[in-house]
Scaffold this motif. Sequence first.
Motif, PDB file in Angstrom:
ATOM      1  N   ASP A  12       8.310 -31.034  -4.888  1.00 38.75           N
ATOM      2  CA  ASP A  12       9.391 -30.271  -5.508  1.00 38.75           C
ATOM      3  C   ASP A  12      10.700 -31.041  -5.369  1.00 38.75           C
ATOM      4  OD1 ASP A  12      10.923 -28.315  -6.691  1.00 38.75           O
ATOM      5  OD2 ASP A  12      11.077 -27.099  -4.862  1.00 38.75           O
ATOM      6  N   TYR A  13      11.003 -31.882  -6.352  1.00 43.68           N
ATOM      7  CA  TYR A  13      12.253 -32.648  -6.336  1.00 43.68           C
ATOM      8  C   TYR A  13      13.385 -31.811  -6.922  1.00 43.68           C
ATOM      9  CZ  TYR A  13       9.153 -36.674  -5.636  1.00 43.68           C
ATOM     10  OH  TYR A  13       8.217 -37.552  -5.145  1.00 43.68           O
ATOM     11  N   ARG A  14      14.586 -32.002  -6.380  1.00 46.34           N
ATOM     12  CA  ARG A  14      15.766 -31.298  -6.879  1.00 46.34           C
ATOM     13  C   ARG A  14      16.867 -32.292  -7.189  1.00 46.34           C
ATOM     14  NH1 ARG A  14      14.763 -25.877  -8.213  1.00 46.34           N
ATOM     15  NH2 ARG A  14      12.674 -25.577  -7.318  1.00 46.34           N
ATOM     16  N   PHE A  15      17.591 -32.029  -8.265  1.00 43.13           N
ATOM     17  CA  PHE A  15      18.627 -32.943  -8.740  1.00 43.13           C
ATOM     18  C   PHE A  15      19.910 -32.162  -9.000  1.00 43.13           C
ATOM     19  CE2 PHE A  15      14.440 -34.304  -9.995  1.00 43.13           C
ATOM     20  CZ  PHE A  15      14.403 -35.648  -9.658  1.00 43.13           C
ATOM     21  N   ASP A  16      21.034 -32.756  -8.634  1.00 48.03           N
ATOM     22  CA  ASP A  16      22.334 -32.153  -8.914  1.00 48.03           C
ATOM     23  C   ASP A  16      22.808 -32.656 -10.270  1.00 48.03           C
ATOM     24  OD1 ASP A  16      24.623 -30.710  -8.635  1.00 48.03           O
ATOM     25  OD2 ASP A  16      25.523 -31.972  -7.080  1.00 48.03           O
ATOM     26  N   SER A  17      23.211 -31.745 -11.123  1.00 45.50           N
ATOM     27  CA  SER A  17      23.626 -32.108 -12.478  1.00 45.50           C
ATOM     28  C   SER A  17      24.852 -31.297 -12.861  1.00 45.50           C
ATOM     29  CB  SER A  17      22.487 -31.829 -13.468  1.00 45.50           C
ATOM     30  OG  SER A  17      22.425 -30.463 -13.794  1.00 45.50           O
ATOM     31  N   THR A  18      25.421 -31.610 -14.012  1.00 46.22           N
ATOM     32  CA  THR A  18      26.562 -30.837 -14.517  1.00 46.22           C
ATOM     33  C   THR A  18      26.139 -29.429 -14.920  1.00 46.22           C
ATOM     34  OG1 THR A  18      26.195 -31.761 -16.728  1.00 46.22           O
ATOM     35  CG2 THR A  18      27.796 -32.891 -15.303  1.00 46.22           C
ATOM     36  N   ARG A  19      24.837 -29.198 -14.979  1.00 46.59           N
ATOM     37  CA  ARG A  19      24.303 -27.872 -15.302  1.00 46.59           C
ATOM     38  C   ARG A  19      23.798 -27.146 -14.058  1.00 46.59           C
ATOM     39  NH1 ARG A  19      22.253 -31.566 -18.468  1.00 46.59           N
ATOM     40  NH2 ARG A  19      20.115 -31.387 -17.695  1.00 46.59           N
ATOM     41  N   GLY A  20      24.120 -27.692 -12.883  1.00 46.26           N
ATOM     42  CA  GLY A  20      23.666 -27.096 -11.633  1.00 46.26           C
ATOM     43  C   GLY A  20      22.466 -27.838 -11.063  1.00 46.26           C
ATOM     44  N   ILE A  21      21.837 -27.256 -10.048  1.00 48.16           N
ATOM     45  CA  ILE A  21      20.666 -27.866  -9.422  1.00 48.16           C
ATOM     46  C   ILE A  21      19.453 -27.658 -10.326  1.00 48.16           C
ATOM     47  CG2 ILE A  21      19.176 -27.912  -7.401  1.00 48.16           C
ATOM     48  CD1 ILE A  21      22.017 -28.883  -6.888  1.00 48.16           C
ATOM     49  N   LEU A  22      18.779 -28.773 -10.631  1.00 47.04           N
ATOM     50  CA  LEU A  22      17.623 -28.724 -11.524  1.00 47.04           C
ATOM     51  C   LEU A  22      16.384 -29.279 -10.837  1.00 47.04           C
ATOM     52  CD1 LEU A  22      19.268 -30.114 -14.800  1.00 47.04           C
ATOM     53  CD2 LEU A  22      18.952 -27.716 -14.164  1.00 47.04           C
ATOM     54  N   SER A  23      15.239 -28.744 -11.198  1.00 50.13           N
ATOM     55  CA  SER A  23      13.957 -29.282 -10.743  1.00 50.13           C
ATOM     56  C   SER A  23      13.537 -30.412 -11.678  1.00 50.13           C
ATOM     57  CB  SER A  23      12.893 -28.189 -10.746  1.00 50.13           C
ATOM     58  OG  SER A  23      12.638 -27.760 -12.080  1.00 50.13           O
ATOM     59  N   LEU A  24      12.508 -31.162 -11.292  1.00 51.72           N
ATOM     60  CA  LEU A  24      12.003 -32.222 -12.169  1.00 51.72           C
ATOM     61  C   LEU A  24      11.535 -31.654 -13.508  1.00 51.72           C
ATOM     62  CD1 LEU A  24      11.381 -35.233 -12.560  1.00 51.72           C
ATOM     63  CD2 LEU A  24       9.155 -34.839 -11.464  1.00 51.72           C
ATOM     64  N   PRO A  25      10.780 -30.545 -13.535  1.00 47.26           N
ATOM     65  CA  PRO A  25      10.398 -29.986 -14.844  1.00 47.26           C
ATOM     66  C   PRO A  25      11.602 -29.616 -15.700  1.00 47.26           C
ATOM     67  CG  PRO A  25       9.015 -29.051 -13.129  1.00 47.26           C
ATOM     68  CD  PRO A  25      10.084 -29.841 -12.428  1.00 47.26           C
ATOM     69  N   GLN A  26      12.678 -29.162 -15.086  1.00 44.33           N
ATOM     70  CA  GLN A  26      13.865 -28.777 -15.860  1.00 44.33           C
ATOM     71  C   GLN A  26      14.565 -29.984 -16.473  1.00 44.33           C
ATOM     72  OE1 GLN A  26      15.686 -26.427 -12.678  1.00 44.33           O
ATOM     73  NE2 GLN A  26      15.531 -24.598 -13.956  1.00 44.33           N
ATOM     74  N   LEU A  27      14.383 -31.174 -15.874  1.00 42.84           N
ATOM     75  CA  LEU A  27      14.995 -32.376 -16.445  1.00 42.84           C
ATOM     76  C   LEU A  27      14.419 -32.704 -17.821  1.00 42.84           C
ATOM     77  CD1 LEU A  27      15.308 -34.904 -13.457  1.00 42.84           C
ATOM     78  CD2 LEU A  27      16.999 -33.278 -14.320  1.00 42.84           C
TER      79      LEU A  27
END
Length: 234
Positions: free
Chosen positions: A48-63
């Motif tokens: 379960d990877y998490r990424f900080d983006s301008t749209r908030g915290i996103l998971s890999l599937p959300q990318l």
Amino acid sequence: MIEHQVVGHKEWLAAREKLLVKEKEFTKIRDDLSRQRRQLPWEAVDKDYRFDSTRGILSLPQLFAGRGQLLIYHFMLAPTWEEGCKSCSFWADNFDGVDIHLAHRDVTFLAVSRAPLARIQAYKKRMGWRFDWVSSEESDFNFDYGVSFKAEQVERQRGCYNYVEQKVNSSEMPGFSAFRMEDGKVFHTYSCYSRGIDLMNGAYNMLDLMSKGRDEEGLQYDMSWVRRHDQYDE
């Protein structure tokens, strides 16, 4: 002036047509290699990877942003670095605009770095880029995909990069990773590093058409001539 063979048009045309035969052979070989690349087995991504983006915290599937494929550039920008790697910046100058075309072939493109999002955004603004770029600062993503290295690895200058144990003298290295989404499940389909990322640099491929080529012979290291685009002398 460098010494080089100079001929008339008829002889030049004959030499060019001879090389064209080899270029067509190379194109067929490259097409076959691309086919073999697509036929590689996939590996399931269960972490379960998490990424900080301008749209908030996103998971890999959300990318994936609703698309079926995801292409990521691992941009060298460590948490403590004030600016991005100049070589990665050279590659990134090729990215703007291509994401729109990729999106129409079911591909989402973005860059990932371990630096905090604020530092990424500041450097992105300085460079004038528009492509999407997220932070993996709070995850093992770049470590797991072979482009980031722990302090002890850098200290002993050994790490696994481009699928072999070799000398590493930086906490960050470049690469591309490709992923596929099927029925809500993410699969890792391909990653490439080192000279494997050359195809994604349009400037290098254009230089390869020129009589002087990349003109890097005799340099301390091949890319020592490269500057960030706002740092070249006039």
